[in-house]
Design an enzyme around this catalytic site. Structure first.
Site, PDB file in Angstrom:
ATOM      1  CG  HIS A 115       4.987   2.836   0.451  1.00  0.00           C
ATOM      2  ND1 HIS A 115       6.143   2.795   1.321  1.00  0.00           N
ATOM      3  CD2 HIS A 115       3.724   3.243   0.882  1.00  0.00           C
ATOM      4  CE1 HIS A 115       5.739   3.351   2.401  1.00  0.00           C
ATOM      5  NE2 HIS A 115       4.196   3.849   2.191  1.00  0.00           N
ATOM      6  CB  ALA A 116       7.175  -1.612  -4.661  1.00  0.00           C
TER       7      ALA A 116
END
Length: 186
Positions: A115-116
């Protein structure tokens, strides 16, 4: 994989806060240290931050400095672990986005997994890049103007992205290769 001597003079910053995906911080930390790099962890608050390990809170890790204290000139690369909670908390913090933009502007490797890539989107850095991410945010990545691909690791200039913990070996190999290349004599 690069040999240990390749990263002996490298300093790497990992930026995370509570809710980081345990393996996505620990595996790059260990791999980079094993390759000879010095690795520091920056977060929003001093003390310890707690990871997320599959379906519950995981281990704590000591923070080395606050995000607001980061001097990009002191580091060779930035690693952004995922997890759903961690990047969601960081993407609303201007100090975190500023650090990411500064690493990108300096042409230093910026590696984001899971999700970064939300952080790359929020920092305004995804448009026109070839990227991957965790499947639940692929639409966000595409809507930010990136070319989305489904590969274990994608390198586009100084950006390195991966999908999930299953891709950690390829993710770490790409970070090490980018650092070895940037430190190679011209």
């Amino acid at each position: 994989m690069a040999d240990t001597a390749d990263l002996a003079a490298c300093r790497i910053l990992i930026m995370a806060t509570d809710g980081f995906e345990q393996s996505e911080l620990e595996v790059p930390l260990e791999r980079l240290q094993d390759a000879g790099a010095e690795v520091e962890l920056a977060s929003l608050e001093a003390g310890e931050i707690t990871g997320w390990d599959e379906d519950d809170w995981g281990d704590e890790i000591e923070v080395d400095l606050l995000i607001g204290e980061v001097n990009v000139d002191n580091y060779d690369a930035l690693v952004l672990p995922g997890g759903q909670i961690n990047p969601d908390l960081l993407r609303v913090e201007e100090s975190a986005l500023s650090v990411i933009r500064d690493f990108a502007a300096a042409g230093k490797p910026v590696a984001a997994i899971c999700h970064a890539p939300w952080l790359l989107i929020e920092a305004g850095l995804a448009k026109g890049k070839r990227m991957t991410s965790y499947k639940s945010i692929l639409t966000d990545v595409a809507n930010a103007g990136a070319e989305v691909v489904d590969e274990a690791v994608v390198v586009d200039g100084n950006f390195i992205t991966s999908r999930c913990p299953d891709d950690l070996e390829a993710f770490c190999d790409a970070i090490i290769a980018a650092l070895a290349e940037s430190k190679a004599p011209a």
